[in-house]
Motif scaffolding. Structure first.
Motif, short mmCIF file in Angstrom:
data_model
loop_
_atom_site.label_atom_id
_atom_site.label_comp_id
_atom_site.label_asym_id
_atom_site.label_seq_id
_atom_site.Cartn_x
_atom_site.Cartn_y
_atom_site.Cartn_z
N ALA A 143 0.83 -1.21 0.00
CA ALA A 143 0.00 0.00 0.00
C ALA A 143 0.87 1.26 0.00
N HIS A 144 1.93 1.26 0.81
CA HIS A 144 2.83 2.42 0.85
C HIS A 144 3.58 2.58 -0.47
N ASN A 145 3.91 1.47 -1.14
CA ASN A 145 4.54 1.58 -2.46
C ASN A 145 3.57 2.23 -3.45
N ARG A 146 2.30 1.84 -3.40
CA ARG A 146 1.29 2.47 -4.27
C ARG A 146 1.14 3.95 -3.93
N LEU A 147 1.13 4.27 -2.63
CA LEU A 147 1.03 5.67 -2.20
C LEU A 147 2.17 6.47 -2.84
N GLN A 148 3.40 5.96 -2.73
CA GLN A 148 4.56 6.64 -3.31
C GLN A 148 4.36 6.86 -4.81
N ASP A 149 3.96 5.81 -5.54
CA ASP A 149 3.80 5.90 -6.99
C ASP A 149 2.69 6.86 -7.39
N ILE A 150 1.55 6.77 -6.71
CA ILE A 150 0.39 7.62 -7.06
C ILE A 150 0.67 9.08 -6.75
N VAL A 151 1.23 9.35 -5.58
CA VAL A 151 1.47 10.74 -5.20
C VAL A 151 2.62 11.34 -6.00
N ASN A 152 3.57 10.52 -6.46
CA ASN A 152 4.63 11.02 -7.34
C ASN A 152 4.04 11.70 -8.57
N GLN A 153 2.91 11.20 -9.05
CA GLN A 153 2.27 11.78 -10.23
C GLN A 153 1.67 13.16 -9.95
N LEU A 154 1.52 13.51 -8.67
CA LEU A 154 0.97 14.82 -8.31
C LEU A 154 2.03 15.91 -8.26
#
Length: 155
Positions: A143-154
């Protein structure tokens, strides 16, 4: 593969501490816990309610491909200080686990790096140990890996 999200659990205690450093500015890391659209993406669940304020509440729900509810969780936010701290309860419905108390601390390490520390208190050492027997560490790391990837796009 090494897990970036670290879990510390002392024997015989009813709590654990989860830490993770992110390659994200503090404000973006906090936003990932504050904005329903972002929470839904990295948690992989529907956010039915997220009142990011003191005495607010939240409710999450996940359904399978047939529309059956397979996960439902809710809680109350007891403290909400932007870019610093969230204190909340967390309870999974239809599960053997009692409500838990979570202290989330957000810390800036540099302009592009931040740290999340989660201190979770369970009703008993046995309940905490049952949680740790599940693929809990791998799940929160993913979940934290997804958080990193998704928020990187912001950025």
């Amino acid at each position: 593969m090494e897990l970036k999200t670290k879990i510390s659990a002392e024997d015989g205690q009813q709590d654990l501490v989860i830490t993770r450093e992110f390659d994200l500015p503090l404000a973006l890391l906090f936003k990932a816990y504050d904005e329903p659209e972002i929470v839904a993406q990295w948690m992989g669940t529907k956010v039915l309610k997220l009142e990011s304020k003191k005495y607010g509440s939240y409710q999450f729900e996940t359904k399978d491909h047939k529309g059956n509810v397979v996960f439902k969780a809710n809680g109350v936010i007891h403290e909400f200080i932007e870019n610093q701290r969230i204190t909340r309860t967390f309870e999974m419905e239809n599960s053997p686990f009692a409500a838990q108390l979570e202290f989330l601390e957000f810390e800036s390490i540099s302009t592009e790096k931040s740290k999340l520390t989660m201190h979770i208190i369970y009703k008993s050492p046995d309940l905490r140990d049952q949680m740790l027997k599940l693929p809990f560490a791998q799940g929160i790391n993913m979940a934290h890996n997804r958080l990193q990837d998704i928020v990187n796009q912001l950025k």
